[in-house]
Enzyme design. Structure first.
Site, mmCIF file in Angstrom:
data_model
loop_
_atom_site.group_PDB
_atom_site.id
_atom_site.type_symbol
_atom_site.label_atom_id
_atom_site.label_comp_id
_atom_site.label_asym_id
_atom_site.label_seq_id
_atom_site.Cartn_x
_atom_site.Cartn_y
_atom_site.Cartn_z
ATOM 1 N N SER A 115 0.807 -1.217 0.000
ATOM 2 C CA SER A 115 0.000 0.000 0.000
ATOM 3 C C SER A 115 0.843 1.271 0.000
ATOM 4 O O SER A 115 1.598 1.506 -0.919
ATOM 5 C CB SER A 115 -0.964 -0.033 1.176
ATOM 6 O OG SER A 115 -1.877 1.018 1.079
ATOM 7 N N HIS A 116 0.749 2.043 1.076
ATOM 8 C CA HIS A 116 1.422 3.343 1.122
ATOM 9 C C HIS A 116 2.798 3.262 1.776
ATOM 10 O O HIS A 116 3.446 4.280 1.961
ATOM 11 C CB HIS A 116 0.537 4.319 1.897
ATOM 12 C CG HIS A 116 0.044 3.704 3.173
ATOM 13 N ND1 HIS A 116 -0.999 2.803 3.188
ATOM 14 C CD2 HIS A 116 0.478 3.797 4.432
ATOM 15 C CE1 HIS A 116 -1.191 2.380 4.428
ATOM 16 N NE2 HIS A 116 -0.308 2.963 5.210
ATOM 17 N N ASP A 280 -2.352 6.647 -3.346
ATOM 18 C CA ASP A 280 -1.237 5.943 -2.701
ATOM 19 C C ASP A 280 -0.645 4.848 -3.595
ATOM 20 O O ASP A 280 -1.018 4.715 -4.759
ATOM 21 C CB ASP A 280 -1.674 5.361 -1.351
ATOM 22 C CG ASP A 280 -2.581 4.162 -1.524
ATOM 23 O OD1 ASP A 280 -3.308 4.108 -2.524
ATOM 24 O OD2 ASP A 280 -2.561 3.269 -0.651
ATOM 25 N N ASP A 282 -0.909 1.585 -4.083
ATOM 26 C CA ASP A 282 -1.736 0.639 -4.834
ATOM 27 C C ASP A 282 -3.061 1.242 -5.295
ATOM 28 O O ASP A 282 -3.912 0.540 -5.815
ATOM 29 C CB ASP A 282 -2.003 -0.611 -3.990
ATOM 30 C CG ASP A 282 -2.736 -0.282 -2.698
ATOM 31 O OD1 ASP A 282 -2.543 0.825 -2.173
ATOM 32 O OD2 ASP A 282 -3.525 -1.123 -2.224
ATOM 33 N N ASP A 284 -5.685 2.783 -3.717
ATOM 34 C CA ASP A 284 -6.990 2.767 -3.052
ATOM 35 C C ASP A 284 -7.245 4.011 -2.192
ATOM 36 O O ASP A 284 -8.382 4.265 -1.808
ATOM 37 C CB ASP A 284 -7.220 1.465 -2.263
ATOM 38 C CG ASP A 284 -6.131 1.173 -1.256
ATOM 39 O OD1 ASP A 284 -5.170 1.958 -1.176
ATOM 40 O OD2 ASP A 284 -6.236 0.155 -0.550
ATOM 41 N N ARG A 285 -6.202 4.778 -1.892
ATOM 42 C CA ARG A 285 -6.425 5.990 -1.090
ATOM 43 C C ARG A 285 -6.493 7.228 -1.969
ATOM 44 O O ARG A 285 -6.020 7.208 -3.102
ATOM 45 C CB ARG A 285 -5.278 6.181 -0.097
ATOM 46 C CG ARG A 285 -5.216 5.108 0.955
ATOM 47 C CD ARG A 285 -4.177 5.427 2.004
ATOM 48 N NE ARG A 285 -4.284 4.464 3.099
ATOM 49 C CZ ARG A 285 -3.694 4.588 4.271
ATOM 50 N NH1 ARG A 285 -2.937 5.643 4.513
ATOM 51 N NH2 ARG A 285 -3.851 3.673 5.202
ATOM 52 N N LYS A 379 -11.612 0.364 -1.238
ATOM 53 C CA LYS A 379 -11.678 1.806 -1.415
ATOM 54 C C LYS A 379 -11.003 2.135 -2.734
ATOM 55 O O LYS A 379 -10.263 1.318 -3.275
ATOM 56 C CB LYS A 379 -11.028 2.526 -0.241
ATOM 57 C CG LYS A 379 -9.621 2.093 0.081
ATOM 58 C CD LYS A 379 -9.211 2.632 1.444
ATOM 59 C CE LYS A 379 -7.846 2.118 1.837
ATOM 60 N NZ LYS A 379 -7.813 1.509 3.159
HETATM 61 C C1 G1P Z 1 -4.786 2.272 8.539
HETATM 62 C C2 G1P Z 1 -5.980 3.207 8.568
HETATM 63 C C3 G1P Z 1 -7.236 2.426 8.260
HETATM 64 C C4 G1P Z 1 -7.088 1.699 6.931
HETATM 65 C C5 G1P Z 1 -5.830 0.844 6.949
HETATM 66 C C6 G1P Z 1 -5.557 0.202 5.601
HETATM 67 O O1 G1P Z 1 -4.926 1.296 9.528
HETATM 68 O O2 G1P Z 1 -6.098 3.869 9.801
HETATM 69 O O3 G1P Z 1 -8.331 3.307 8.234
HETATM 70 O O4 G1P Z 1 -8.192 0.892 6.675
HETATM 71 O O5 G1P Z 1 -4.698 1.646 7.296
HETATM 72 O O6 G1P Z 1 -5.373 1.162 4.596
HETATM 73 P P1 G1P Z 1 -4.260 1.403 10.979
HETATM 74 O O7 G1P Z 1 -2.782 1.572 10.771
HETATM 75 O O8 G1P Z 1 -4.839 2.615 11.644
HETATM 76 O O9 G1P Z 1 -4.642 0.131 11.654
HETATM 77 ZN ZN ZN Z 2 -3.416 1.426 -0.354
#
Ligand code: G1P
Ligand code: ZN
Length: 546
Positions: A115-116, A280, A282, A284-285, A379
């Site tokens: 992801s990010h 981000d 991948d 989704d954000r 998302k």
């Molecule tokens: C974080 C975000 C959450 C999101 C997740 C995956 O998780 O807060 O909303 O769904 O990344 O992208 P956290 O690190 O808070 O558990």
């Molecule tokens: Zn992501």
């Protein structure tokens, strides 16, 4: 040309998938058999194995993506998969994978992404498994995968040459498995054209509306070029960092005020265009900005819900909305006004899945820059950007005006998140335990006229299958609509991360344009004293403020 090999192996004990799959440093994945064990465990968790099944595979382009895809192809073939759809050059965004699973009724999909999180040889890598409905594997599936990973003694892999990932449209066969190299953007772009009014957006762009989109050198670059430039007519110069790189150019592919700093600077400069957005690793954000204006993800969700009928794909079909518990209650006001249900779920997209599948909600989102709908089961960053473009094309007013008009109608939910990253894990658990122990005494407490109406640890009961998920975060809710929420991150890879979410509310016009941190300053102070965070962690200030 290809030959099935059975390779003896022994289990690793750290392959328990989290909410976003198995996410580890690249160096962990580079250990011999590490990736192979996990992939075989995914296959072994399926009823009857992967034999005869069809999957889609792609990733965000980060370091190790291509190598992992070759391994997965050869393992799926050796295990007898029927069909593999592979994104060209190994690329596919998370939303695109979700859509492709649904569109072609595949058995599932494998997404290679962290992801990010940063990429490159010293960054992170990840493997996420999505199921038939297009969404991330639910707990019962990930538990089974983990179980298989603890029992594994062998895996199967086809020995032979690598597949050419560049040859779009090509179909090859390894053993009995058909390998199809697909255009990573086309199916997804088609879906977007069905949901949004592309003519109207094109018209707005033609009439001088300016935008920038920053892909942070991650996967959405290829989606942005096709959709914003080729299909909607934005000039090529609207694109920033739209060539995916294995190390994301050394950056942190997370669209927020800290990591998308260059975009934010541009949007607050004299030369700022009308609209700015980022996504981000991948895809989704999303982050949405107007000229000299930042839209909080919580507000973005509420504004999309309130203006849903601007988009042809959503006209007259807003059944309900949902937000994660820490997300601001801005969308609640919209739901109340529209007379539709608003669900409050624990953090993590998977909790929306059942509500979406059951048709209870149409739009949902999280404060962490995640917004989406029933079009897929993830998302979706580019989707959110298109929703904003569609609303702006419909209303032809600046982003800031649209948001302020929304506040005037519904009131403003001031919102901030303070993250304390890489905190000593014991200290972080002490903070949470201390709060938990103090909940009883907090009930009905009064802080300078702010009366506590709820103090609890959030427990969710899924309205569809009745399952319970408790211990989802400490909530302190006040009579004036403000809230302080505490939870530990479930996605960090180093130490623990404490997140404190602070929300205040006003319906007074004269209080609507204050600075967020100052409007919330009293609550922020209270959030720190109540949790004894400085005393227990030694941290005076959070590491990230959003
Ligand atoms: C974080 C975000 C959450 C999101 C997740 C995956 O998780 O807060 O909303 O769904 O990344 O992208 P956290 O690190 O808070 O558990
Ligand atoms: Zn992501």
């Amino acid at each position: 040309m290809y030959e099935i090999k059975e390779i003896k192996t022994t289990p690793f004990d750290d392959q328990k998938p989290g909410t976003s799959g198995l996410r580890k440093p690249v160096t962990t994945f580079q250990q011999p058999h590490y990736l192979e064990n996990f992939i075989q465990s995914i296959f072994d968790s399926m009823d009857g194995g992967v034999k005869g099944k069809a999957l889609v595979v792609g990733g965000d382009g980060r370091f190790y993506n291509r190598r992992a895809i070759q391994v997965i192809i050869k393992m799926a073939a050796a295990n007898g998969a029927r069909l593999l759809k592979i994104g060209q050059n190994g690329l596919l965004s998370t939303p695109a994978v979700s859509h492709i699973i649904r569109k072609y009724r595949l058995y599932g999909g494998i997404i290679l992404s962290a992801s990010h999180n940063p990429g490159g040889p010293n960054g992170d890598f990840g493997v996420k498994y999505n199921i038939q409905n297009g969404g991330p594997a639910p707990e019962k599936v990930t538990a089974k995968i983990y179980q298989k990973s603890l029992e594994i003694r062998r895996y199967f892999i086809a020995k032979g040459p690598d597949i050419d990932l560049q040859a779009k449209g090509a179909e090859t066969k390894i053993l009995d498995t058909v390998i199809e190299i697909i255009d990573p953007v086309d199916d997804y772009a088609q879906l977007m054209e069905e949901l949004f009014d592309f003519d109207s957006i094109r018209d707005m762009i033609r009439s001088g509306f300016t935008m920038v989109y920053d892909a942070l050198h991650a996967v959405t670059g290829i989606y942005a070029r096709e959709i914003f430039v080729r299909r909607l007519g934005a000039p090529e110069k609207s694109l920033r960092n739209c060539d995916p790189l294995p190390d994301f150019g050394g950056g942190h592919p997370d669209p927020n005020l800290k990591y998308a700093a260059a975009l934010v600077r541009e949007m607050f400069s004299d030369k700022a265009p009308d609209f700015g957005a980022a996504s981000d690793g991948d895809g989704d954000r999303n982050m949405i900005l107007g000229r000299h204006f930042f839209v909080t993800p919580s507000d973005s969700l509420a504004i999309i819900a309130a203006n849903v009928s601007c988009a042809p794909g959503y006209r007259n079909r807003l059944r309900g909305v949902a937000r994660s518990m820490p997300t601001s209650r801005a969308v609640d006001h919209v739901a109340e006004d529209l007379g539709i249900p608003c669900f409050e779920t624990p953090t993590g997209w998977k909790f929306f899945g059942n509500l979406l599948d059951a048709g209870k909600i149409t739009i949902c989102g999280e404060e962490s820059f995640g917004t989406g709908s029933d079009h897929i089961r993830e998302k979706d960053g580019i989707w959110a950007v298109l929703f904003w473009l569609n609303m702006l094309a419909d209303k032809r007013i600046p982003v800031a005006r649209l948001v302020k008009k929304h506040w005037l109608k519904y009131g403003r939910n001031y919102y901030t998140r303070h993250d304390y990253e890489e905190v000593d894990s014991d200290a972080a658990h002490k903070v949470m335990k201390g709060l938990e122990d103090r909940l009883e005494s907090l009930r009905n407490a009064d802080f300078h006229g702010r009366k506590v109406v709820t103090a609890d640890n959030f427990c969710y009961q899924d309205p569809v299958d009745g399952s319970k998920s408790c211990n989802q975060g400490i909530r302190i809710i006040f009579g004036d609509g403000s809230r302080i929420i505490y939870r530990l991150s479930g996605t960090g890879t180093k130490g623990a991360t404490i997140r404190i979410y602070i929300e205040g509310y006003t319906s007074k016009k004269e209080l609507m344009e204050q600075d967020t941190q100052s409007f919330l300053s009293e609550l922020i102070r209270l959030s720190r004293t109540l949790s004894k965070i400085e005393e227990l962690t030694g941290r005076k200030e959070p590491s990230v403020i959003t």
